[in-house]
Design an enzyme around this catalytic site. Structure first.
Site, mmCIF file in Angstrom:
data_model
loop_
_atom_site.group_PDB
_atom_site.id
_atom_site.type_symbol
_atom_site.label_atom_id
_atom_site.label_comp_id
_atom_site.label_asym_id
_atom_site.label_seq_id
_atom_site.Cartn_x
_atom_site.Cartn_y
_atom_site.Cartn_z
ATOM 1 N N GLU A 53 0.947 -1.111 -0.093
ATOM 2 C CA GLU A 53 0.194 0.002 0.140
ATOM 3 C C GLU A 53 0.945 1.071 -0.085
ATOM 4 O OE1 GLU A 53 -3.270 -0.114 -0.226
ATOM 5 O OE2 GLU A 53 -3.625 -1.995 -0.036
ATOM 6 N N CYS A 112 -2.361 9.310 2.355
ATOM 7 C CA CYS A 112 -2.096 8.850 1.065
ATOM 8 C C CYS A 112 -3.008 9.109 -0.133
ATOM 9 C CB CYS A 112 -1.815 7.111 1.005
ATOM 10 S SG CYS A 112 -3.567 6.248 1.663
HETATM 11 P P1 NAD Z 1 7.131 5.030 7.581
HETATM 12 O O1 NAD Z 1 8.671 5.942 7.680
HETATM 13 O O2 NAD Z 1 6.392 4.860 8.817
HETATM 14 O O3 NAD Z 1 7.564 3.841 6.990
HETATM 15 C C1 NAD Z 1 6.863 2.864 6.853
HETATM 16 C C2 NAD Z 1 7.251 1.705 7.500
HETATM 17 O O4 NAD Z 1 8.307 1.016 6.638
HETATM 18 C C3 NAD Z 1 7.775 1.682 8.962
HETATM 19 O O5 NAD Z 1 7.181 0.673 9.693
HETATM 20 C C4 NAD Z 1 9.233 1.794 9.065
HETATM 21 O O6 NAD Z 1 9.702 1.286 10.039
HETATM 22 C C5 NAD Z 1 9.659 0.759 7.934
HETATM 23 N N1 NAD Z 1 10.705 1.164 7.086
HETATM 24 C C6 NAD Z 1 11.385 2.207 6.802
HETATM 25 N N2 NAD Z 1 12.309 2.286 6.161
HETATM 26 C C7 NAD Z 1 12.846 1.060 6.149
HETATM 27 C C8 NAD Z 1 13.774 0.120 5.472
HETATM 28 N N3 NAD Z 1 14.859 0.896 4.885
HETATM 29 N N4 NAD Z 1 13.549 -0.980 5.506
HETATM 30 C C9 NAD Z 1 12.617 -1.797 5.964
HETATM 31 N N5 NAD Z 1 11.462 -1.230 6.678
HETATM 32 C C10 NAD Z 1 11.638 0.207 6.446
HETATM 33 O O7 NAD Z 1 6.151 5.913 6.576
HETATM 34 P P2 NAD Z 1 6.393 6.743 5.328
HETATM 35 O O8 NAD Z 1 6.977 5.476 4.225
HETATM 36 O O9 NAD Z 1 6.799 7.825 5.480
HETATM 37 O O10 NAD Z 1 4.739 6.636 4.891
HETATM 38 C C11 NAD Z 1 4.542 7.664 4.234
HETATM 39 C C12 NAD Z 1 3.899 7.033 2.900
HETATM 40 O O11 NAD Z 1 3.052 6.011 2.743
HETATM 41 C C13 NAD Z 1 3.573 7.936 1.723
HETATM 42 O O12 NAD Z 1 4.186 7.629 0.726
HETATM 43 C C14 NAD Z 1 2.198 7.565 1.666
HETATM 44 O O13 NAD Z 1 1.450 7.855 0.543
HETATM 45 C C15 NAD Z 1 2.277 5.953 1.910
HETATM 46 N N6 NAD Z 1 0.851 5.562 2.301
HETATM 47 C C16 NAD Z 1 0.140 4.774 1.723
HETATM 48 C C17 NAD Z 1 -0.951 4.232 2.268
HETATM 49 C C18 NAD Z 1 -2.043 3.169 1.488
HETATM 50 O O14 NAD Z 1 -2.838 2.884 1.851
HETATM 51 N N7 NAD Z 1 -1.815 3.027 0.177
HETATM 52 C C19 NAD Z 1 -1.475 4.668 3.534
HETATM 53 C C20 NAD Z 1 -0.546 5.445 4.225
HETATM 54 C C21 NAD Z 1 0.446 5.654 3.688
#
Ligand code: NAD
Length: 421
Positions: A211, A245
């Site tokens: 997602e 998102c």
């Molecule tokens: P975040 O920084 O919380 O990262 C998400 C998860 O990935 C966390 O649990 C984190 O620990 C893990 N993570 C981070 N770096 C990592 C790595 N190098 N290796 C393994 N795991 C790792 O969240 P974010 O990515 O900043 O979230 C925002 C993004 O999520 C936006 O792009 C948004 O559009 C997307 N999003 C999508 C949805 C959907 O339902 N499609 C919903 C919410 C957010």
């Protein structure tokens, strides 16, 4: 309260124990799954106040949406579990055999959540995983620290530890976790990390649901009710300070309608938050300094080009970014190069409807396209996407009955008629 990270040395055993537990078949029973869903329901209720405090601390907003949507997901799955998991008759090679499809749980699954809806984006998939009869590791986002801590306390208190385990941590812990073999990985977050998840999953041929995000456009046309469109766009852009998102990332607008659109967007923001956004109790904050710095860079680039026509103020100390409108935007500008995830609204003006569609089509697939139009021909040409995304915005989907399907294998069962060979 600080978030306790799980020691990486403990991770392999946590996963192995969940796998052993799955093999006892206890999660196969629908009654057992319902008990777990009811426990989650009670936990959500009991922790409602704690979640409110945690989300206020993490994002300066109400927890209402997280909690109510998670409660709804639990209730839907509880009410419909028998129906959703019932065997589905199917036709096979021979009419005299009994053929059906049975949804079987996948095994031990991993759910990795993101910070922007820290309770919802972990509990919603968890409900599907439990309803489908899996055992599950949950990895909340460490960025929304208070929410992750509250969620952990709730799950430890209410859930059967042989079915659900929480692992907390950042990149280091998640990297160790991803070395383990899972039967499905469900990840919510940004697209670059989505690639890391998929690569790790491929080592074990583990299927994934991703997602992800993207730049969701809003398309204004001659046939748009500007007041309605502006109200919705302004609402999306300020909800969770644009850290959603599905939020409108940028707007495409015929040039002569731009002023009216801007006037109405600003009007809605003032209606929602009063004259001074900074002192409004209702206006959310950016989640972290890292995200604040990322957004500030984009703002500075727009400012240098004299393209900010409203807003533009920020305050690093309290992670405040004012609702901001940027005009005269071109596809080449910094602001159009990646998902904004911020309360900044770029407007690109266009001459013809085809030109607007071409701009959208040159971008990677977004999660949705918001076309505001009461012209059916235009609506029919809009390629809106189902929740769940394609390509750079993700793969797979969930919610409602799709959650159970995501966490199940549709197993073909044939009970052979003895008379047949
Ligand atoms: P975040 O920084 O919380 O990262 C998400 C998860 O990935 C966390 O649990 C984190 O620990 C893990 N993570 C981070 N770096 C990592 C790595 N190098 N290796 C393994 N795991 C790792 O969240 P974010 O990515 O900043 O979230 C925002 C993004 O999520 C936006 O792009 C948004 O559009 C997307 N999003 C999508 C949805 C959907 O339902 N499609 C919903 C919410 C957010």
């Amino acid at each position: 309260m600080t978030l306790q990270y799980t020691p990486t040395s403990a991770i392999p055993k946590i996963v192995a124990d969940l796998r052993t537990s799955f093999r006892t078949h206890r999660t196969q029973s629908l009654e057992f799954r319902k008990e777990q869903l009811r426990a989650l329901q009670r936990g959500l209720k009991e922790f409602e106040d704690e979640f409110a405090v945690a989300i206020k601390a993490d994002l300066n907003r109400s927890s209402e949406m997280d909690v109510s949507l998670a409660a709804r997901a639990i209730k839907t799955n509880l009410d419909k579990l028998d129906e959703l998991t019932a065997d589905r008759t199917a036709s096979g090679l021979n009419e005299s055999d009994k053929n059906f499809v049975r949804l079987s749980p996948l095994g031990t699954v991993l759910i990795i959540g993101a910070w922007n809806f820290p309770i919802l984006l972990t509990l919603d998939p968890l409900v599907g995983a439990i309803a489908a009869g899996n055992t599950c590791v949950l990895k909340p986002s460490e960025v929304s620290e208070q929410s992750a801590a509250a969620l952990t306390r709730m799950l430890v208190k209410f859930m059967d530890p042989t079915v659900v385990q929480v692992i907390n941590g950042g990149v280091e812990e998640t990297t160790v976790l991803l070395k383990e073999r899972f039967d499905h990985i469900f990840y919510t977050g940004n697209t670059p990390v989505g690639r890391i998840i998929m690569e790790a999953a491929s080592k074990h041929l583990t299927p994934v649901t991703l997602e992800l995000g993207g730049k969701c456009p809003a398309l204004i046309t001659e046939h748009t009710d500007i007041a309605v469109a502006a109200q919705r766009i302004a609402h999306w852009k300020s909800m969770n300070a644009g850290q959603v998102c599905l939020t409108v990332d940028y707007v495409l607008c015929p040039k002569h309608l731009q002023d009216e659109l801007i006037k109405n967007v600003i009007g809605t923001w003032h209606h929602l938050f009063g004259q001074d956004f900074r002192t409004s109790d209702m206006y959310p904050r950016i989640v972290s300094t890292r995200q604040f710095d990322r957004i500030s860079k984009v703002m500075t680039a727009a400012e240098k080009q004299n393209k900010i026509v409203f807003g533009g103020k920020s305050e690093a100390g309290n992670l405040y970014i004012e609702p901001t409108i940027v005009t005269n935007v071109s596809e080449q500008d910094d602001i159009m190069q990646s998902e904004l995830f911020a309360p900044i609204l770029p407007i690109i003006t266009y001459e013809t409807f085809d030109e607007a569609l071409n701009i959208i089509n040159r971008q990677e697939h977004a999660l949705n396209v918001n076309l505001f139009s009461d012209n059916q021909d235009q609506v029919d040409r809009d390629e809106s996407l189902p929740f769940g995304g394609v390509g750079h915005s993700g793969m797979g989907n969930y919610h409602g009955k799709y959650s159970i399907e995501t966490f199940s294998h549709p197993r073909a069962v044939m009970i052979r008629n003895q008379a047949n060979l």
